[in-house]
Design a protein around this motif. Structure first.
Motif, PDB file in Angstrom:
ATOM      1  N   LEU A 188       0.334  -1.754  -0.550  1.00 13.67           N
ATOM      2  CA  LEU A 188      -0.003   0.112  -0.168  1.00 13.67           C
ATOM      3  C   LEU A 188       1.187   1.137  -0.538  1.00 13.67           C
ATOM      4  O   LEU A 188       1.238   1.740   1.249  1.00 13.67           O
ATOM      5  N   PRO A 189       1.119   1.372  -1.234  1.00 13.34           N
ATOM      6  CA  PRO A 189       2.723   2.711  -1.334  1.00 13.34           C
ATOM      7  C   PRO A 189       1.131   3.711  -0.856  1.00 13.34           C
ATOM      8  O   PRO A 189       0.204   4.251  -1.320  1.00 13.34           O
ATOM      9  N   LYS A 190       1.800   4.805  -0.214  1.00 11.02           N
ATOM     10  CA  LYS A 190       1.193   6.178   0.018  1.00 11.02           C
ATOM     11  C   LYS A 190       1.378   7.287  -0.653  1.00 11.02           C
ATOM     12  O   LYS A 190       0.444   8.114  -0.905  1.00 11.02           O
ATOM     13  N   ASN A 191       2.381   6.820  -2.019  1.00 10.82           N
ATOM     14  CA  ASN A 191       2.482   8.403  -3.114  1.00 10.82           C
ATOM     15  C   ASN A 191       3.516   7.185  -4.357  1.00 10.82           C
ATOM     16  O   ASN A 191       3.882   6.208  -4.132  1.00 10.82           O
TER      17      ASN A 191
ATOM     18  N   PRO B 214      10.967  -2.760   0.800  1.00  7.25           N
ATOM     19  CA  PRO B 214      11.680  -1.466   0.622  1.00  7.25           C
ATOM     20  C   PRO B 214      11.073  -0.780   2.141  1.00  7.25           C
ATOM     21  O   PRO B 214       9.689  -0.182   2.168  1.00  7.25           O
ATOM     22  N   ALA B 215      11.976  -0.332   3.086  1.00  3.75           N
ATOM     23  CA  ALA B 215      11.300   0.053   3.937  1.00  3.75           C
ATOM     24  C   ALA B 215      10.902   0.793   4.367  1.00  3.75           C
ATOM     25  O   ALA B 215      10.713   2.221   3.234  1.00  3.75           O
ATOM     26  N   GLY B 216       9.874   1.023   5.008  1.00  8.23           N
ATOM     27  CA  GLY B 216       8.748   2.680   5.426  1.00  8.23           C
ATOM     28  C   GLY B 216       7.469   2.064   4.579  1.00  8.23           C
ATOM     29  O   GLY B 216       6.263   2.757   4.892  1.00  8.23           O
ATOM     30  N   ILE B 217       6.990   1.107   3.303  1.00  8.85           N
ATOM     31  CA  ILE B 217       5.821   0.511   2.442  1.00  8.85           C
ATOM     32  C   ILE B 217       5.543  -0.611   3.540  1.00  8.85           C
ATOM     33  O   ILE B 217       5.146  -1.297   3.675  1.00  8.85           O
TER      34      ILE B 217
ATOM     35  N   GLU C 111       7.134   5.787  -3.511  1.00 11.57           N
ATOM     36  CA  GLU C 111       7.320   4.362  -2.948  1.00 11.57           C
ATOM     37  C   GLU C 111       6.906   3.941  -3.818  1.00 11.57           C
ATOM     38  O   GLU C 111       6.872   2.627  -4.074  1.00 11.57           O
ATOM     39  N   TYR C 112       5.776   3.975  -4.651  1.00 15.94           N
ATOM     40  CA  TYR C 112       5.156   3.147  -6.032  1.00 15.94           C
ATOM     41  C   TYR C 112       6.593   3.036  -6.722  1.00 15.94           C
ATOM     42  O   TYR C 112       6.922   1.433  -7.663  1.00 15.94           O
TER      43      TYR C 112
END
Length: 527
Positions: free
Chosen positions: A84-87, A141-144, A90-91
């Motif tokens: 679930l990418p925020k932006n 990847p970190a944070g995603i 991240e995608y």
């Protein structure tokens, strides 16, 4: 969010050039859809039991080989995950990690196919869940935000499984489909598993006697549950997958080309549009696309082939031109009649320019969904008309590649000022400050468009751009008398900002052609 995207797209087109004269458009009839092509949202049915889950494959080995199946060690080869990418950042990080993303789950029955899906549990303004099959042990990847939906065993992805343990993995796969209630998807037992292959062709009624030509260099993706395969068509439109399938397969054309351009967008941020070919036999599927096919599929295919041909034109051994930038992003809009080459993904800035003033609240949105080229398809229903629009804008992209960001910002700013200040006269009238940027840019794009049209359709095509205050005829006159496109384009450097400087630069580069150059500018230049 959809409404915001379309308003934003309209705002981009304030920086538009009208890549083909209005009287050129010759709408074709047609309008019949090709098969079950749908561009609405995918409708999902019930969730299915994935035959390739680790548990189901273990059970299938035991069922197929009761005596030794329990002795066969099966470890996960893949993981079925969602993200679930925020932006878009991240995608893009997911894409950079090598993921082949889909916006819908692959373990549900598809009631109605389509171009996109949005999870109903998420707000429309959010990026939807993205699904992928990744190698076992993959680190997100970190944070995603991510979730492992299942551990899988796909025999094709396991080293040695095809030859080791005396196991017939085709039999195991078929057994897994039967155990999970998916036997209706299997090909008949009398048929062997197959590596899908086929050909996708495209018809230009005005070229080569209307004989179909290959849909060139485009990605073909197929899957059954979590078992995926991708390949590209060759120049003749043929494709061949390496993996074998024992069940029916869902096929998609992904308009991401080997020549490093992509035709998008699907809804929000998918960088390459997809057109489904539906579920078909594992042997493959053939497809012929023409002007009576689904219009979006036809338009995407024509733009693909026109761009593919343009990239080849740039690499002509005897007359090379700069290619458009790597991963050029092309957007298509059915309801718009103008096209543009803002090159936003490549660096031209919005902040601090006239674009910021006129885009207003949509500035940040445009910076997020940065197209390089937009093509307005309103009234462009034939191969020839879509081809003409496409090569015109790609000529601009080559120009950008040569002159750079600062030059392009001034060009875009002039276009916007002209559009707003002259009540829609996109090119102005030729007397405004910085009009030279527009004059040179449009001279070049119309010239190359005309030469490529002539090369494809013959000398009797309608010449484009001659009704405006700039004169592509100057460059056509030079080309017809020996100065090739690459030689002409060598004078279109960032320090040349008006037609007088272009004339001087050409004479400086080619002194033996000075008389011819003077003739061309005197004959067709502004009086």
């Amino acid at each position: 969010m959809k409404r915001m995207m379309m308003i934003a797209a309209s705002a981009i087109l304030l920086a538009a050039c009208n890549g083909t004269d209005p009287d050129f458009r010759d709408p074709d009839v047609g309008g019949q859809s090709l098969g079950e092509v749908s561009h609405d949202m995918i409708v999902l049915g019930e969730q299915l039991d994935d035959p390739y889950s680790l548990k189901n494959m273990k059970d299938a080995v035991t069922k197929a080989y009761p005596a030794k199946g329990r002795e066969v060690e099966i470890k996960p080869t893949d993981m079925y995950m969602r993200f679930l990418p925020k932006n878009e950042n991240e995608y893009d990080r997911l894409l950079d990690a090598g993921l082949h993303l889909l916006d819908h789950p692959v373990d549900y029955r598809i009631v109605r196919d389509g171009d996109y899906y949005h999870d109903p549990s998420l707000e429309d303004s959010r990026i939807t869940w993205q699904y992928a099959v990744v190698p076992a042990g993959f680190k997100c990847p970190a944070g995603i935000e991510s979730e492992i939906l299942d551990e899988c065993f796909i025999p094709d992805n396991a080293s040695g499984t095809r030859a080791g343990n005396d196991i017939d993995w085709n039999l195991v796969e078929r057994t897994a489909f039967e155990l999970t209630g998916n036997s209706d998807m299997l090909v008949p037992a009398t048929k062997a598993s197959a590596s899908p292959s086929g050909r996708i062709t495209l018809v230009d009624a005005d070229h080569n006697g209307g004989a179909p030509v290959g849909l060139a260099g485009v990605m073909i993706s197929c899957n059954t549950f979590v078992k995926f395969a991708t390949t590209y068509t060759d120049e003749e439109g043929y494709y061949q997958f390496e993996k074998k399938f024992s069940s029916d397969v869902r096929y998609r054309i992904v308009f991401k080309n080997q020549k490093s351009f992509a035709i998008g967008f699907n809804l929000l941020l998918v960088p390459a549009s997809m057109s489904t070919m539906g579920t078909n036999t594992s042997e493959g599927v053939d497809l012929v696309i023409d002007s009576s096919s689904d219009h979006k599929l036809f338009a995407r295919s024509v733009v693909n082939n026109a761009a593919y041909e343009y990239w080849q034109r740039c690499n002509d051994d005897e007359d090379q031109l700069p290619q458009p930038p790597y991963q050029t992003r092309i957007w298509l809009f059915d309801g718009m009649g103008s096209s543009s080459t803002p090159m936003l993904q490549q660096g031209p800035v919005i902040e601090g320019t006239l674009l910021s003033k006129y885009l207003g609240a949509f500035k940040d949105l445009i910076q997020t969904f940065m197209p390089d080229i937009t093509i307005g398809l309103s009234g462009a229903d034939t191969y020839k008309s879509i081809y003409s629009l496409t090569v015109h804008e790609l000529a601009h992209a080559s120009h950008f590649q040569q002159v750079g960001t600062d030059y392009w910002n001034k060009y875009i700013s002039f276009i916007i000022e002209s559009f707003v200040g002259s009540l829609g006269a996109v090119y102005g009238v030729g007397t405004e400050k910085d009009s030279g940027y527009c004059e040179l840019g449009e001279m070049w794009a119309y010239y190359l468009e005309n030469m490529m049209l002539r090369n494809r359709y013959g000398d009797d095509v309608v010449v484009q751009g001659t009704a405006h205050w700039f004169s592509p005829q100057i460059l056509m006159y030079l080309d017809e008398r020996g100065l090739t496109a690459s030689k002409i384009f060598a004078a279109f450097t960032s320090d040349v900002i008006n037609v007088s400087q272009l004339r001087e630069k050409l004479a400086e580069l080619y002194p033996t052609y000075e008389s011819l150059i003077n003739q061309a500018f005197d004959r067709y230049g502004k009086q």
